[in-house]
Design a protein around this motif. Structure first.
Motif, PDB file in Angstrom:
ATOM      1  N   LYS A 127      74.085  26.800 107.180  1.00 41.47           N
ATOM      2  CA  LYS A 127      75.208  27.547 106.594  1.00 41.47           C
ATOM      3  C   LYS A 127      75.130  29.035 106.931  1.00 41.47           C
ATOM      4  O   LYS A 127      76.114  29.628 107.379  1.00 41.47           O
ATOM      5  CB  LYS A 127      75.208  27.367 105.066  1.00 41.47           C
ATOM      6  N   VAL A 135      78.134  30.974 109.064  1.00 38.72           N
ATOM      7  CA  VAL A 135      79.071  31.941 108.482  1.00 38.72           C
ATOM      8  C   VAL A 135      79.005  33.309 109.170  1.00 38.72           C
ATOM      9  O   VAL A 135      79.855  34.167 108.932  1.00 38.72           O
ATOM     10  CB  VAL A 135      78.884  32.100 106.955  1.00 38.72           C
ATOM     11  N   TYR A 166      80.730  39.630 107.121  1.00 35.99           N
ATOM     12  CA  TYR A 166      80.464  39.658 108.566  1.00 35.99           C
ATOM     13  C   TYR A 166      81.724  39.996 109.372  1.00 35.99           C
ATOM     14  O   TYR A 166      81.626  40.380 110.534  1.00 35.99           O
ATOM     15  CB  TYR A 166      79.878  38.329 109.047  1.00 35.99           C
ATOM     16  N   ASP A 201      75.312  48.804 100.741  1.00 34.84           N
ATOM     17  CA  ASP A 201      75.039  50.172 101.226  1.00 34.84           C
ATOM     18  C   ASP A 201      74.345  50.166 102.594  1.00 34.84           C
ATOM     19  O   ASP A 201      74.605  51.031 103.439  1.00 34.84           O
ATOM     20  CB  ASP A 201      74.197  50.942 100.197  1.00 34.84           C
ATOM     21  N   THR A 230      63.794  33.169  99.092  1.00 33.25           N
ATOM     22  CA  THR A 230      64.404  33.272  97.757  1.00 33.25           C
ATOM     23  C   THR A 230      65.396  32.134  97.508  1.00 33.25           C
ATOM     24  O   THR A 230      65.552  31.694  96.368  1.00 33.25           O
ATOM     25  CB  THR A 230      65.104  34.641  97.579  1.00 33.25           C
TER      26      THR A 230
HETATM   27  C1  UD1 Z   1      71.470  36.438 102.675  1.00 37.16           C
HETATM   28  C2  UD1 Z   1      71.785  34.998 102.362  1.00 37.16           C
HETATM   29  C3  UD1 Z   1      71.352  34.671 100.943  1.00 37.16           C
HETATM   30  C4  UD1 Z   1      69.869  35.020 100.745  1.00 37.16           C
HETATM   31  C5  UD1 Z   1      69.574  36.429 101.197  1.00 37.16           C
HETATM   32  C6  UD1 Z   1      68.090  36.766 101.200  1.00 37.16           C
HETATM   33  C7  UD1 Z   1      73.736  34.652 103.729  1.00 37.16           C
HETATM   34  C8  UD1 Z   1      75.195  34.420 103.780  1.00 37.16           C
HETATM   35  N1  UD1 Z   1      73.220  34.805 102.505  1.00 37.16           N
HETATM   36  O1  UD1 Z   1      72.212  37.220 101.748  1.00 37.16           O
HETATM   37  O2  UD1 Z   1      71.562  33.294 100.727  1.00 37.16           O
HETATM   38  O3  UD1 Z   1      69.529  34.896  99.382  1.00 37.16           O
HETATM   39  O4  UD1 Z   1      70.067  36.652 102.534  1.00 37.16           O
HETATM   40  O5  UD1 Z   1      67.407  35.900 102.055  1.00 37.16           O
HETATM   41  O6  UD1 Z   1      73.048  34.669 104.741  1.00 37.16           O
HETATM   42  N2  UD1 Z   1      70.281  44.952  99.763  1.00 37.16           N
HETATM   43  C9  UD1 Z   1      70.525  46.275  99.524  1.00 37.16           C
HETATM   44  N3  UD1 Z   1      71.588  46.858 100.181  1.00 37.16           N
HETATM   45  C10 UD1 Z   1      72.368  46.161 101.066  1.00 37.16           C
HETATM   46  C11 UD1 Z   1      72.098  44.816 101.291  1.00 37.16           C
HETATM   47  C12 UD1 Z   1      71.040  44.215 100.622  1.00 37.16           C
HETATM   48  O7  UD1 Z   1      69.843  46.922  98.746  1.00 37.16           O
HETATM   49  O8  UD1 Z   1      73.287  46.746 101.632  1.00 37.16           O
HETATM   50  C13 UD1 Z   1      69.163  44.283  99.067  1.00 37.16           C
HETATM   51  C14 UD1 Z   1      69.662  43.227  98.090  1.00 37.16           C
HETATM   52  O9  UD1 Z   1      69.970  43.762  96.840  1.00 37.16           O
HETATM   53  C15 UD1 Z   1      68.469  42.279  98.049  1.00 37.16           C
HETATM   54  C16 UD1 Z   1      67.847  42.408  99.442  1.00 37.16           C
HETATM   55  O10 UD1 Z   1      68.394  43.579 100.002  1.00 37.16           O
HETATM   56  O11 UD1 Z   1      67.548  42.737  97.096  1.00 37.16           O
HETATM   57  C17 UD1 Z   1      68.106  41.257 100.371  1.00 37.16           C
HETATM   58  O12 UD1 Z   1      69.501  41.031 100.497  1.00 37.16           O
HETATM   59  P1  UD1 Z   1      70.150  40.524 101.861  1.00 37.16           P
HETATM   60  O13 UD1 Z   1      69.073  40.032 102.768  1.00 37.16           O
HETATM   61  O14 UD1 Z   1      71.076  41.563 102.358  1.00 37.16           O
HETATM   62  O15 UD1 Z   1      71.013  39.303 101.366  1.00 37.16           O
HETATM   63  P2  UD1 Z   1      72.357  38.773 101.988  1.00 37.16           P
HETATM   64  O16 UD1 Z   1      72.372  39.040 103.457  1.00 37.16           O
HETATM   65  O17 UD1 Z   1      73.534  39.222 101.194  1.00 37.16           O
END
Ligand code: UD1
Length: 428
Positions: free
Chosen positions: A22, A26, A100, A128, A307
């Motif tokens: 998935k 996506v 994305y 961010d 996670t």
């Molecule tokens: C993706 C996955 C999700 C998974 C996560 C972590 C997809 C569609 N979803 O989510 O299922 O749980 O990776 O493996 O692939 N963060 C920030 N700022 C940002 C972005 C993230 O502080 O701009 C932090 C988040 O709060 C979190 C950490 O980074 O604590 C990881 O998040 P991230 O890896 O970005 O998760 P997603 O890509 O949204």
């Protein structure tokens, strides 16, 4: 409305095959927007998030054709997309990964306007770092209450340093940078299998992305991308969920169509519980005959324990002998599903980012809810292990990410049905 009804306590035997990932699909589907020609994407999982992102692309002007009547093989022709403005708020609001589109449209048109994304709300999900990457490449970013608007004179490659490892920001930075002239170096990059899969797809279209799977990704911008046929990797988390389900319920199941290397952190933890995991080239065999033993788990970015497997493991350890500690270090407060497990007799105390699980040997069926995708998967794992009947409401979350879960579990001996019902106040 539909719910799952599981009569648990039955061991599982047989073979389950895993669908495409998935979290790769996506991102790869929006990435087609960057291409000047049609692409064929294979091994797509037949899940709601994939239907939604394909539907979004169609509303933008892309032509989407199923090949041979198979939803897993789709030709996407992006040439009809003439605008970088996405207007279908409802569809975009239905899934988190619609972010994305920001990177893909910015990379293609130098601008993007995308409504706020939705999806699983197990905690606050900031963007961010995505914005930091777009700005580094020269974009102006306006975060409005209902949408994100990006604009630029001309994107140019640059250094992007992430101090928090983010899958989404890493992939969005790659999408925005592949056509930006010059060199982009992403440090602190996420290393998840789907990051590598996106890089492989971009390279197959003619991009120059090196180092994906390490924490430094180097991109040399190219002026055009050409069409290709690409097969998506197997879903690490779907495979891990079936591994946890077999360990929880007991039995002997071979899980096929996987990349065992992607499953290593899950395999290692399952072995700690006393479960046997045998690895083959493209399969893993899970055997659990004796009692489960407690173990400690801490989630970390890849190659650590994912996670997205944390709730399923808490469900599994709820029935293991002894006290387990499960620490969540990727998302804050990803434990909102624990009260649902308590309804089934689980003994879990939440303390900040750690769940203390005191295993019980009498998990019992109950009426529970799928609060989000992986929390819902945890209810399925617990329901299969528990004695008696478990009813899981809000299965729409589960079906965002698991292809034919009822059919796949039924084929290995689970007693699980999808039942239509009318919700009443007693269902909470
Ligand atoms: C993706 C996955 C999700 C998974 C996560 C972590 C997809 C569609 N979803 O989510 O299922 O749980 O990776 O493996 O692939 N963060 C920030 N700022 C940002 C972005 C993230 O502080 O701009 C932090 C988040 O709060 C979190 C950490 O980074 O604590 C990881 O998040 P991230 O890896 O970005 O998760 P997603 O890509 O949204």
């Amino acid at each position: 409305m539909d719910k799952y009804v599981i009569n648990g306590g039955k061991k599982l035997y047989g073979t389950v095959s895993i669908s495409g990932a998935k979290n790769a699909a996506v991102a790869i589907i929006p990435a087609v927007v960057l291409c000047d020609e049609p692409c064929v994407i294979e091994n797509l999982p037949k899940i709601r998030d994939v239907s939604v992102i394909l539907e979004i692309l169609k509303t933008m002007g892309a032509k989407v054709t199923r090949i041979g009547g198979d939803d897993a093989r789709v030709k996407i022709d992006p040439r009809g997309i003439k605008s970088s403005k996405v207007t279908c708020e409802k569809l975009v609001g239905d899934m988190r990964a619609s972010y994305y589109l920001l990177g893909a449209l910015l990379g293609r048109f130098g601008s993007a306007s995308v409504p706020a994304s939705g999806g699983c709300s197990f905690c606050d999900r900031p963007i961010d770092l995505h914005i930091k990457a777009f700005k580094a490449l020269g974009a102006k970013c306006d975060l409005l209450p209902d949408k994100v608007v990006l604009s630029s004179e001309a994107l140019v490659g640059n250094d992007i340093d992430f101090d928090v490892v983010s899958v989404g920001a890493t992939m969005n930075a790659m999408l925005a940078a592949v056509r930006a002239p010059g060199k982009t170096v992403i440090t602190g990059a996420a290393k998840e299998p789907h990051v590598v899969d996106l890089a492989n797809f971009l390279n197959k279209m003619g991009a120059k992305v090196r180092g994906a799977g390490t924490d430094v990704i180097k991109i040399k911008g190219v002026s055009e991308l050409t069409g290709c046929t690409y097969g998506i990797i197997p879903d690490q988390i779907e495979a891990g969920t079936y591994m946890a389900a077999v360990a929880a319920a007991g039995g002997d199941v071979t899980i096929t169509g996987v990349i065992p290397k992607h499953l290593e952190s899950i395999t290692n933890k399952l072995r700690d519980t006393g479960t046997t995991v045998e690895e083959f080239d493209e399969a893993v065999r899970i055997v659990r005959e004796g009692e489960l033993t407690c173990c400690n788990v801490k989630t970390t970015p890849h190659p650590g324990f994912p996670t997205d497997m944390q709730p399923q493991f808490v469900a599994l350890l709820s029935g293991a002998n002894g006290k387990s500690r499960v620490t969540e270090s990727v998302w804050e407060a990803r434990f909102s599903y624990i009260p649902q497990l308590r309804k089934m007799g689980a003994d879990i105390i939440e303390n900040g980012s750690t769940a203390h699980v005191d295993g019980v040997n009498d998990l019992h069926g109950a009426k529970v809810r799928a609060l989000d995708l992986r929390a819902g998967a945890a209810m399925v794992v617990a329901g299969l292990a528990a004695k008696g009947t478990t009813e899981i409401a809000d299965i729409k979350y589960i079906e965002r990410g698991y292809e034919q879960i009822v059919e796949k579990l039924t084929a290995i001996g689970a007693d699980i049905r999808r039942v239509t019902y009318v919700e009443s106040s007693e269902d909470d």
